[in-house]
Design a protein around this motif. Structure first.
Motif, PDB file in Angstrom:
ATOM      1  N   CYS A 142      -3.636   7.111   2.525  1.00  0.00           N
ATOM      2  CA  CYS A 142      -3.247   5.860   1.862  1.00  0.00           C
ATOM      3  C   CYS A 142      -4.045   5.686   0.576  1.00  0.00           C
ATOM      4  O   CYS A 142      -5.244   5.911   0.549  1.00  0.00           O
ATOM      5  CB  CYS A 142      -3.503   4.652   2.781  1.00  0.00           C
ATOM      6  SG  CYS A 142      -2.484   4.656   4.264  1.00  0.00           S
ATOM      7  N   SER A 188       0.850  -1.185   0.000  1.00  0.00           N
ATOM      8  CA  SER A 188       0.000   0.000   0.000  1.00  0.00           C
ATOM      9  C   SER A 188       0.888   1.238   0.000  1.00  0.00           C
ATOM     10  O   SER A 188       1.961   1.253   0.588  1.00  0.00           O
ATOM     11  CB  SER A 188      -0.919   0.011   1.222  1.00  0.00           C
ATOM     12  OG  SER A 188      -0.148   0.068   2.392  1.00  0.00           O
ATOM     13  N   MET A 189       0.408   2.251  -0.692  1.00  0.00           N
ATOM     14  CA  MET A 189       1.169   3.485  -0.776  1.00  0.00           C
ATOM     15  C   MET A 189       0.562   4.490   0.179  1.00  0.00           C
ATOM     16  O   MET A 189      -0.518   5.006  -0.051  1.00  0.00           O
ATOM     17  CB  MET A 189       1.150   4.011  -2.210  1.00  0.00           C
ATOM     18  CG  MET A 189       1.712   3.024  -3.208  1.00  0.00           C
ATOM     19  SD  MET A 189       1.659   3.633  -4.874  1.00  0.00           S
ATOM     20  CE  MET A 189       3.036   4.754  -4.838  1.00  0.00           C
ATOM     21  N   CYS A 190       1.261   4.711   1.280  1.00  0.00           N
ATOM     22  CA  CYS A 190       0.793   5.652   2.297  1.00  0.00           C
ATOM     23  C   CYS A 190       1.817   6.760   2.469  1.00  0.00           C
ATOM     24  O   CYS A 190       3.016   6.525   2.416  1.00  0.00           O
ATOM     25  CB  CYS A 190       0.585   4.959   3.642  1.00  0.00           C
ATOM     26  SG  CYS A 190      -0.715   3.714   3.628  1.00  0.00           S
ATOM     27  N   SER A 191       1.310   7.945   2.696  1.00  0.00           N
ATOM     28  CA  SER A 191       2.197   9.059   3.040  1.00  0.00           C
ATOM     29  C   SER A 191       1.643   9.718   4.292  1.00  0.00           C
ATOM     30  O   SER A 191       0.456   9.995   4.396  1.00  0.00           O
ATOM     31  CB  SER A 191       2.292  10.058   1.888  1.00  0.00           C
ATOM     32  OG  SER A 191       1.053  10.691   1.703  1.00  0.00           O
ATOM     33  N   CYS A 192       2.511   9.889   5.238  1.00  0.00           N
ATOM     34  CA  CYS A 192       2.106  10.472   6.519  1.00  0.00           C
ATOM     35  C   CYS A 192       2.792  11.813   6.693  1.00  0.00           C
ATOM     36  O   CYS A 192       3.979  11.978   6.451  1.00  0.00           O
ATOM     37  CB  CYS A 192       2.486   9.559   7.672  1.00  0.00           C
ATOM     38  SG  CYS A 192       1.604   7.991   7.646  1.00  0.00           S
ATOM     39  N   VAL A 193       2.004  12.785   7.135  1.00  0.00           N
ATOM     40  CA  VAL A 193       2.528  14.102   7.444  1.00  0.00           C
ATOM     41  C   VAL A 193       2.281  14.311   8.929  1.00  0.00           C
ATOM     42  O   VAL A 193       1.143  14.361   9.387  1.00  0.00           O
ATOM     43  CB  VAL A 193       1.814  15.197   6.630  1.00  0.00           C
ATOM     44  CG1 VAL A 193       2.339  16.573   7.002  1.00  0.00           C
ATOM     45  CG2 VAL A 193       1.943  14.920   5.154  1.00  0.00           C
ATOM     46  N   CYS A 215      -2.456  10.855   7.899  1.00  0.00           N
ATOM     47  CA  CYS A 215      -1.902   9.880   6.951  1.00  0.00           C
ATOM     48  C   CYS A 215      -2.906   9.684   5.817  1.00  0.00           C
ATOM     49  O   CYS A 215      -4.100   9.655   6.042  1.00  0.00           O
ATOM     50  CB  CYS A 215      -1.650   8.537   7.637  1.00  0.00           C
ATOM     51  SG  CYS A 215      -0.264   8.561   8.769  1.00  0.00           S
TER      52      CYS A 215
END
Length: 75
Positions: free
Chosen positions: A73, A61-66, A71
């Motif tokens: 996904c 899975s492509m997740c980006s968290c700031v 987050c």
């Protein structure tokens, strides 16, 4: 003196006698090689099938968290 062969039908494999009165004669060597090739193909295809299913069960899975709270996904 002349030597004559008493066998009417000769076998392609030494040591194997062929009965000329038999309706059918099994070729065990070809049967064995064909069975081993068939088994090898089945094993190879099953390994490919199992390897393909194991990667499909765990997709990346492509997740980006700031920061800590946000987050996003993409599935």
């Amino acid at each position: 003196m002349t030597s004559f062969s008493t066998s009417v039908h000769s076998s392609p494999y030494p040591g194997v006698d062929i009965d000329p009165d038999a309706d059918f004669v099994y070729d065990y060597y070809t049967l064995r090689v064909g069975g081993l090739v068939f088994a090898g193909v089945i094993v190879f295809l099953s390994i490919i099938l199992l390897a393909g299913k194991s990667t499909a069960l765990h997709p990346v899975s492509m997740c980006s968290c700031v920061g800590v709270q946000v987050c996003m996904c993409l599935s």
